[in-house]
Design an enzyme around this catalytic site. Structure first.
Site, short mmCIF file in Angstrom:
data_model
loop_
_atom_site.label_atom_id
_atom_site.label_comp_id
_atom_site.label_asym_id
_atom_site.label_seq_id
_atom_site.Cartn_x
_atom_site.Cartn_y
_atom_site.Cartn_z
N ASP A 62 0.87 -1.18 0.00
CA ASP A 62 0.00 0.00 0.00
C ASP A 62 0.91 1.24 0.00
O ASP A 62 2.13 1.12 0.17
CB ASP A 62 -0.84 -0.09 1.29
CG ASP A 62 -1.91 0.96 1.39
OD1 ASP A 62 -2.26 1.58 0.37
OD2 ASP A 62 -2.40 1.17 2.52
N GLU A 84 2.70 5.17 -3.83
CA GLU A 84 2.68 6.19 -4.91
C GLU A 84 4.00 6.95 -5.01
O GLU A 84 4.35 7.32 -6.15
CB GLU A 84 1.52 7.15 -4.67
CG GLU A 84 0.15 6.52 -4.79
CD GLU A 84 -0.20 5.62 -3.61
OE1 GLU A 84 0.34 5.85 -2.51
OE2 GLU A 84 -1.01 4.70 -3.80
N ASP A 94 -9.14 4.03 -1.74
CA ASP A 94 -10.07 4.37 -0.66
C ASP A 94 -11.40 4.92 -1.16
O ASP A 94 -11.63 6.14 -1.16
CB ASP A 94 -9.39 5.39 0.27
CG ASP A 94 -8.16 4.81 0.93
OD1 ASP A 94 -7.97 3.58 0.85
OD2 ASP A 94 -7.39 5.59 1.51
#
Ligand code: NOJ
Length: 983
Positions: A550, A553, A627
């Protein structure tokens, strides 16, 4: 701290937060738009758009880019030359051009800057950044297959242009015009893709910063926004501030831009990832359009908004343009921040002859070389194959990966996990994987366990293993900066972290607080990462544990746009700006390889879920859409997002089932399970502040309805697996949009709320609106469609039909003409279904025929790559169903593996064949003839006939023909010649 609302509340404050959340939910559910740039706030986007406006007003001939005809030469399937850019003070900047015609039928256009290739530039601020333009995106995104130059047909160098032909029967042509530079691609003389048609090409070449004269004292102070010597707005060229951070830009302005027109195409798709419709919208404002270009700058966009071109977590700068006659694509291989503008123009105002729509696009990137692939194909399917030849195909997952995953932030202890596991069993609900979010760690230190809450991880994993279940744990790229934490100590001592612009270790803020980031561009960092996952090093982990990556980015809570400063430095001295959109993929890739090598000889396919991705990530694992929120809008939006992932070549995709933020109503959650059962990646997930919502908690009738959706998913796993195999070999999406399956039916080109599952002919339209008890499904073709359960028939080419959809029903139709496989024995997990017999569903088409495929392997290892698999085609024709081997041709070694595998599969048979839409002539039949490998002559099986009801098709069931799934066989209905369908 911008992200304080995302940090884990203490247990004491948890109930208070839940209360506040419930009260303020609607108010807080909004993206913090001001955290992210608009085009106007992104210096290079604004500059490129200003330049485009200027050229548009002056005309294309004002473009300063000219290909010097004297430099053009043809060499090994490549055309080379030099483009000259004439600056306002008549300087000529040399931009070397290479156009390669590839054996995949695609063309690659690469443009660089000579001065920077030679490193002949000066960096400001004593920067140690690399002087070249970033040219390594291909080494991450491309596979090497399909990249060989192709033999050219004609090479015709004229005074104003050069034309090249290539491909089968030389049907493809590229005309390269010199002044201004441009390329026109055609198939059989019909223009398909044009580069620089509007003259928006831009290459911000390197130049020294010319300091402005210092104003005399007392005179008005010069602002840095004042136009500089070049006459251009240089206010953001030399440094750029946003959200309190200043980007030092040691190389100055270096953006690139190109307009790309698709003449005669009014639909474009792709550009994952955005929360926008499948058919991409125009971006110049106006009703129903966006007023911003689609943006690519991988970011942790908190509470993202729907129907928006805002950037999200991943970037695949690949676009498909489609019309009834062809499908063409452009892959803009660039890892820096990128914006794509889309405008659709009617080329002839008189609607009559010659009138057609063009889609005009404009691509701009902050840095890097220009590297564009143009792909020409007849259909979306053919285009997917070409794109996959460049960037690779979906990795074949383990079977558990496509079964159901149960996640939440967080299962709070090993006892909690074991309890959830038992409760699924108690309620007879199948699931394969349970997930642990951040809280399993000791103080957010990855590779550790919280000793109080997870004292016995191995015991927990063993319990899961009893029913073939798995555990996935989260491991993020930020490493807690805490003295004594061995992982961070090693990261630092081995010098494997991302650096800041001063080449010191970069420090930022994420879940663990102060953190450093592993730099997976560095091969040594990847090697080290591998070592951390070795079974003998990683504590509390056995072979049924897999990984979730996760925040890659990367998400940095206190960084610009919730990420890293662009002037940070990665391995090879590339600036972060150069590689930003690839960064997440490098981490995902490192984990994938770490799992492959965690034990010698293990040979199993890893499972790693990622949030950030780039073109090529499909070769590594699965993604999810981040999300989302527990709202009907987010449920509906998940479908076009997942369909777009398929178009963009990364189809192993899902959305958080139930919605991440907020508490779904029972109806919403139930409908979400029904939709999620048709996501390629099917995982429920929930935020730490939400109420527990495991399916068994909802009670009647919801629990049973969700369990039915799950059982449906499990029974169809053989067909899903077959669809994955297709994606893994041909790049065909796993779930397919209407335009993809019916490329000639224009009505369906913008439909994105119904879709097909692989090549099964199963057409689903999940209910995504509160209270809806029916849906309208569009049928493109003249085949008969059948309700999945009742065999109710629907027909009407080009019409909408209404399908009842009370809460317990998923609108799911079967298109005539297909055969698909199921396993109908309910089990606790997919692993326990391995040796179960198959059910084949034969849905006869109007011509009385049907066809389908089944792919089977061990569902775990890489042995399938060496022949250990079964691939069958089932064909119903001339009154019988036959199974035929369509596995590839074999080397003798592979043949051995194949035979060995077939031996292990001898006991796996077909237990039931359901034939839908059978003729009345079968009414009196009770037996059918079975013949084939390993079948004794004279063998028969029982058939039962079920007459048609009002509006429902007749059907028949053949029970226990006992034919092997891996063998050739034929079952004859003996109705004399062809089965003529009744419908
Ligand atoms: C952000 C992810 O998107 C979400 O799924 C996860 O639960 C949190 N990080 C905590 O790890």
């Amino acid at each position: 701290m911008a992200r304080s609302s995302r940090r884990q509340p203490s247990w004491l404050s948890l109930s208070l937060s839940i209360l506040l959340l419930a009260v303020f939910m609607p108010a807080v559910m909004a993206v913090k738009k001001h955290d992210f740039k608009t085009c106007e706030q992104s210096g290079f986007c604004k500059r490129n758009h200003a330049l485009a406006d200027d050229i548009a007003s002056k005309g294309r001939d004002a473009s300063p880019y000219r290909l010097d005809p004297n430099t053009i030469r043809m060499k090994n399937g490549q055309v080379e030359g030099t483009i000259l850019k004439t600056t306002s003070d008549s300087e000529r900047i040399k931009l070397p051009l290479i156009v390669t015609f590839l054996d995949s039928g695609s063309a690659r256009i690469q443009i660089d800057e000579e001065k920077r290739q030679r490193g002949d530039i000066e960096l400001r601020h004593s920067s140690k950044a690399r002087k070249e333009r970033y040219n390594e995106a291909g080494s991450w995104a491309l596979t090497g297959a399909g990249l060989q130059p192709q033999k050219l047909g004609k090479f015709d160098k004229g005074d104003e242009s050069t034309t090249v032909t290539w491909g089968p029967s030389n049907q493809f042509s590229a005309t390269i015009t010199y002044a201004p530079f441009g390329v026109e691609f055609a198939v059989n003389n019909t223009k398909q893709v044009v580069l620089n048609e509007r003259g928006f090409m831009n290459f911000e070449h390197w130049r020294p910063k010319i300091e402005k004269p210092v104003k005399e004292e007392g005179k008005e102070e010069e602002t840095k926004d004042e136009p500089a010597v070049t006459g251009e707005d240089e206010s953001t060229s030399w440094d750029e501030s946003f959200g309190g951070n200043t980007d030092s830009k040691p190389k100055g302005p270096e953006s690139i831009g190109m307009d790309i027109t698709f003449p005669g195409f009014s639909y474009v798709y792709g550009l994952a990832e955005h929360a926008s419709p499948l058919s991409l919208k125009e971006t110049h404002g106006g009703e129903g359009n966006f007023d911003q270009p689609y943006r690519f700058y991988n970011a942790d966009v908190f509470e993202y908004e729907l129907d928006s071109p805002m950037t999200l977590y991943g970037s695949i700068p690949f676009m498909q343009a489609h019309n009834k006659g062809s499908t063409v694509g452009v892959f803009w291989l660039n890892a820096a921040e990128t914006w794509v503008d889309i405008v659709k123009t009617k080329q002839d105002s008189t609607l009559g002859l010659g009138g057609h729509m063009d889609t005009q696009t404009h691509w701009v990137s902050e840095a890097g070389v220009m590297d564009i692939f143009v792909m020409l194909a007849p259909t979306p399917k053919a285009l997917s194959k070409k794109y996959g030849e460049l960037t690779g195909y979906t990795a074949m997952p383990q079977m558990f990966g496509i079964a159901y995953h149960q996640c939440r932030w967080n299962y709070v202890s090993d006892e909690d996990v074991k309890d959830v596991d038992r409760k699924f069993d108690k309620h007879n609900i199948p699931y394969d994987v349970i997930w642990l979010d951040l809280e399993y760690t000791d103080d957010k230190q990855y590779f550790t366990w919280d000793a109080d809450t997870f004292p016995d991880p191995i015991g927990m994993e063993k319990q899961l293993d009893e029913h073939g279940r798995k555990l996935v744990i989260i491991i993020d790229p930020h490493i807690k900066n805490k003295a004594g934490y061995p992982i961070v100590e090693e990261l630092k001592s081995k010098d494997l972290a991302v650096k800041n612009k001063g080449l010191n270790i970069y420090e930022g803020w994420c879940w663990p607080g102060s953190s450093h980031w592993i730099d997976c561009f560095n091969p040594a960092a990847r090697e080290w990462w591998k070592s951390l996952f070795l079974y003998n090093k990683m504590k509390g982990v056995q072979s049924n544990v897999w990984i979730w990556n996760d925040m890659n980015e990367p998400s940095v809570f206190n960084g610009p746009e919730v990420s890293m400063p662009r002037d940070n430095i990665h391995y090879g001295n590339w600036e972060h700006r150069d590689v930003h959109n690839i960064n997440g993929m490098t981490f995902h890739n490192a984990t994938h390889h770490a799992l492959i090598s965690r034990a010698k000889g293990e040979n199993v396919r890893p499972f790693v879920l990622t949030r950030a991705f780039f073109a090529g990530s499909q070769r590594i694992g699965a993604m999810w859409t981040g999300d989302n929120q527990a709202s009907w809008g987010h449920l509906a939006a998940s479908i076009p997002m997942i369909l777009t992932q398929g178009v963009a070549g990364f189809p192993f995709a899902g959305a958080d089932v139930g919605g991440f933020f907020g508490n779904p109503s029972k109806e919403l959650q139930t409908r979400w399970y029904q939709a999620g059962a048709f996501y390629p990646f099917f995982r429920a997930h929930a935020h730490i502040d939400t109420r527990r919502r495991e399916p068994y908690l909802l009670g009647a009738p919801y629990t049973e309805i969700m369990a039915q959706a799950l059982r449906l998913r499990y029974s169809l796993l053989p067909s899903w697996y077959t669809a994955f195999r297709e994606a893994a070999t041909d790049g065909t999406p796993i779930v397919r949009a209407q335009y993809y399956v019916h490329p000639h039916d224009e009505y369906g080109f913008a439909l994105d709320d119904q879709f097909y599952i692989g090549s099964t002919g199963l057409l689903v339209k999940p209910v995504t609106t509160e209270g809806d008890e029916s849906v309208n499904i569009y049928l493109a073709d003249d085949e008969t469609y059948y309700d999945y359960n009742s065999f109710k028939t629907y027909r009407g080419a080009g019409k909408h039909i209404t399908v009842a959809a009370p809460l317990e029903k998923i609108p799911l139709l079967m298109q005539g003409g297909h055969v698909f496989a199921r396993k109908d024995r309910p089990r606790r997990s997919s692993g326990l279904m391995k040796w179960d017999p198959y059910t084949l569903v034969v849905v006869l088409g109007r011509d009385g025929e049907a066809e389908g495929e089944l792919y089977v392997d061990d569902g775990e290892t890489y042995e399938f790559e060496h022949g250990a698999y079964i691939h069958r085609r089932f064909k119903f024709e001339k009154g019988g169903l036959a199974s035929q081997d369509i596995s590839a041709s074999w080397t003798p070694k592979d043949n051995k593996k194949k035979s060995a595998y077939l031996k292990t599969m001898e006991s796996v048979t077909v237990e039931k064949i359901i034939i839908v839409n059978v003729p009345k002539s079968l009414e009196s039949k009770t037996e059918v003839k079975v013949a084939g490998d390993g079948v004794k002559s004279g063998t028969t099986a029982n058939l039962s006939y079920h007459a048609a009801g009002e509006g429902n098709a007749a059907w028949a069931v053949i029970r226990n023909p006992a034919v092997m799934i891996g063998a050739d066989w034929r079952i004859d209905l003996e109705v004399g010649g062809d089965v003529k369908s009744e419908l």
